[in-house]
Write a protein that holds these residues in place. Sequence first.
Motif, PDB file in Angstrom:
ATOM      1  N   UNK A   1      62.442  31.571  -0.843  1.00 56.09           N
ATOM      2  CA  UNK A   1      62.746  32.387   0.313  1.00 56.09           C
ATOM      3  C   UNK A   1      61.626  32.226   1.339  1.00 56.09           C
ATOM      4  N   UNK A   2      62.024  32.027   2.569  1.00 53.99           N
ATOM      5  CA  UNK A   2      61.035  31.882   3.632  1.00 53.99           C
ATOM      6  C   UNK A   2      60.410  33.227   3.955  1.00 53.99           C
ATOM      7  N   UNK A   3      59.164  33.186   4.336  1.00 57.16           N
ATOM      8  CA  UNK A   3      58.451  34.378   4.779  1.00 57.16           C
ATOM      9  C   UNK A   3      58.156  34.207   6.257  1.00 57.16           C
ATOM     10  N   UNK A   4      58.257  35.293   7.002  1.00 52.29           N
ATOM     11  CA  UNK A   4      57.993  35.270   8.435  1.00 52.29           C
ATOM     12  C   UNK A   4      56.938  36.311   8.775  1.00 52.29           C
ATOM     13  N   UNK A   5      56.400  36.194   9.960  1.00 53.40           N
ATOM     14  CA  UNK A   5      55.485  37.212  10.471  1.00 53.40           C
ATOM     15  C   UNK A   5      56.302  38.116  11.382  1.00 53.40           C
ATOM     16  N   UNK A   6      56.263  39.395  11.088  1.00 54.92           N
ATOM     17  CA  UNK A   6      57.004  40.374  11.886  1.00 54.92           C
ATOM     18  C   UNK A   6      56.132  41.610  12.042  1.00 54.92           C
ATOM     19  N   UNK A   7      55.918  42.008  13.285  1.00 60.81           N
ATOM     20  CA  UNK A   7      55.081  43.179  13.577  1.00 60.81           C
ATOM     21  C   UNK A   7      53.740  43.100  12.853  1.00 60.81           C
TER      22      UNK A   7
ATOM     23  N   UNK B   1      52.779  41.531  10.202  1.00 61.54           N
ATOM     24  CA  UNK B   1      52.791  41.492   8.746  1.00 61.54           C
ATOM     25  C   UNK B   1      53.632  40.313   8.284  1.00 61.54           C
ATOM     26  N   UNK B   2      53.316  39.782   7.114  1.00 62.40           N
ATOM     27  CA  UNK B   2      54.149  38.744   6.512  1.00 62.40           C
ATOM     28  C   UNK B   2      55.203  39.436   5.662  1.00 62.40           C
ATOM     29  N   UNK B   3      56.466  39.127   5.941  1.00 65.83           N
ATOM     30  CA  UNK B   3      57.588  39.759   5.241  1.00 65.83           C
ATOM     31  C   UNK B   3      58.588  38.682   4.810  1.00 65.83           C
ATOM     32  N   UNK B   4      59.445  39.035   3.857  1.00 68.43           N
ATOM     33  CA  UNK B   4      60.510  38.130   3.443  1.00 68.43           C
ATOM     34  C   UNK B   4      61.569  38.065   4.529  1.00 68.43           C
ATOM     35  N   UNK B   5      62.062  36.879   4.777  1.00 67.09           N
ATOM     36  CA  UNK B   5      63.130  36.665   5.757  1.00 67.09           C
ATOM     37  C   UNK B   5      64.441  37.207   5.177  1.00 67.09           C
ATOM     38  N   UNK B   6      65.146  37.996   5.950  1.00 65.25           N
ATOM     39  CA  UNK B   6      66.423  38.552   5.490  1.00 65.25           C
ATOM     40  C   UNK B   6      67.610  38.037   6.307  1.00 65.25           C
ATOM     41  N   UNK B   7      67.334  37.370   7.394  1.00 68.89           N
ATOM     42  CA  UNK B   7      68.396  36.857   8.256  1.00 68.89           C
ATOM     43  C   UNK B   7      68.712  35.413   7.897  1.00 68.89           C
ATOM     44  N   UNK B   8      69.989  35.046   8.024  1.00 71.69           N
ATOM     45  CA  UNK B   8      70.436  33.672   7.803  1.00 71.69           C
ATOM     46  C   UNK B   8      70.536  32.974   9.156  1.00 71.69           C
ATOM     47  N   UNK B   9      69.714  31.948   9.348  1.00 68.45           N
ATOM     48  CA  UNK B   9      69.739  31.160  10.576  1.00 68.45           C
ATOM     49  C   UNK B   9      70.807  30.088  10.431  1.00 68.45           C
ATOM     50  N   UNK B  10      71.863  30.193  11.223  1.00 71.56           N
ATOM     51  CA  UNK B  10      72.981  29.259  11.113  1.00 71.56           C
ATOM     52  C   UNK B  10      72.743  28.031  11.986  1.00 71.56           C
ATOM     53  N   UNK B  11      73.040  26.843  11.462  1.00 74.88           N
ATOM     54  CA  UNK B  11      72.867  25.629  12.262  1.00 74.88           C
ATOM     55  C   UNK B  11      73.886  25.533  13.386  1.00 74.88           C
ATOM     56  N   UNK B  12      73.637  24.633  14.321  1.00 76.79           N
ATOM     57  CA  UNK B  12      74.486  24.499  15.512  1.00 76.79           C
ATOM     58  C   UNK B  12      75.941  24.164  15.197  1.00 76.79           C
ATOM     59  N   UNK B  13      76.195  23.453  14.121  1.00 72.89           N
ATOM     60  CA  UNK B  13      77.563  23.030  13.814  1.00 72.89           C
ATOM     61  C   UNK B  13      78.328  24.038  12.955  1.00 72.89           C
ATOM     62  N   UNK B  14      77.842  25.258  12.820  1.00 74.30           N
ATOM     63  CA  UNK B  14      78.477  26.281  12.003  1.00 74.30           C
ATOM     64  C   UNK B  14      79.786  26.747  12.617  1.00 74.30           C
ATOM     65  N   UNK B  15      80.748  27.024  11.739  1.00 72.20           N
ATOM     66  CA  UNK B  15      82.004  27.666  12.139  1.00 72.20           C
ATOM     67  C   UNK B  15      82.061  29.034  11.467  1.00 72.20           C
ATOM     68  N   UNK B  16      83.081  29.795  11.754  1.00 77.39           N
ATOM     69  CA  UNK B  16      83.222  31.111  11.129  1.00 77.39           C
ATOM     70  C   UNK B  16      83.619  31.027   9.663  1.00 77.39           C
ATOM     71  N   UNK B  17      84.105  29.881   9.233  1.00 74.13           N
ATOM     72  CA  UNK B  17      84.506  29.702   7.837  1.00 74.13           C
ATOM     73  C   UNK B  17      83.317  29.933   6.912  1.00 74.13           C
TER      74      UNK B  17
END
Length: 166
Positions: A1-7, A9-25
């Motif tokens: 799991x990726x960790x990010x810096x937020x406010x 602090x280092x925290x676990x990433x909870x968001x899914x970054x979708x690539x450009x070719x993503x569809x709703x499927x």
Amino acid sequence: MQRIIKNDQVVDETWHLLPKDTTLDGLTNCDDYLVPLALWREHSHALLARDGGLGVWLDAGEEIEEIADALDNFQVIALNFPSFTDGRHYSTASLLRQRYGYQGEVRAIGDVLRDQLFAMKRCGFDAFAVREDRDPYDALKAFEEFSEVYQAAIDQPLPLFRRRSA
């Protein structure tokens, strides 16, 4: 799991970054997604109908004005830096905070390195997904490298001479 810096602090990433070719499927109803601008343009009504968190990410060259009237729909706006030397989104972050009054999370993604973090924060970023080959704990030290700032910016609206005279 990726960790990010937020406010700061280092925290676990909870968001899914979708690539450009993503569809709703295949998108679930309850996960938190950062969708590319093109997917937002095509499917904004379907994305808004979901129960999960919604954010959008803009690539370098994509303008914040395209979604300015929809900013209230996004919990996170991520701005992609395709290379360390591409600084176009510094202005975008500043516009989000100053012109549009955006209060949500503004996240730097892509080729984000420690050397950039202090300046990014001054422009309005409050979350940073540093490059995966870099240590986020080491990058966090960037905020301690300067004890005082002279110029006014998003994080300090008064220049030093005004703060000293007050």
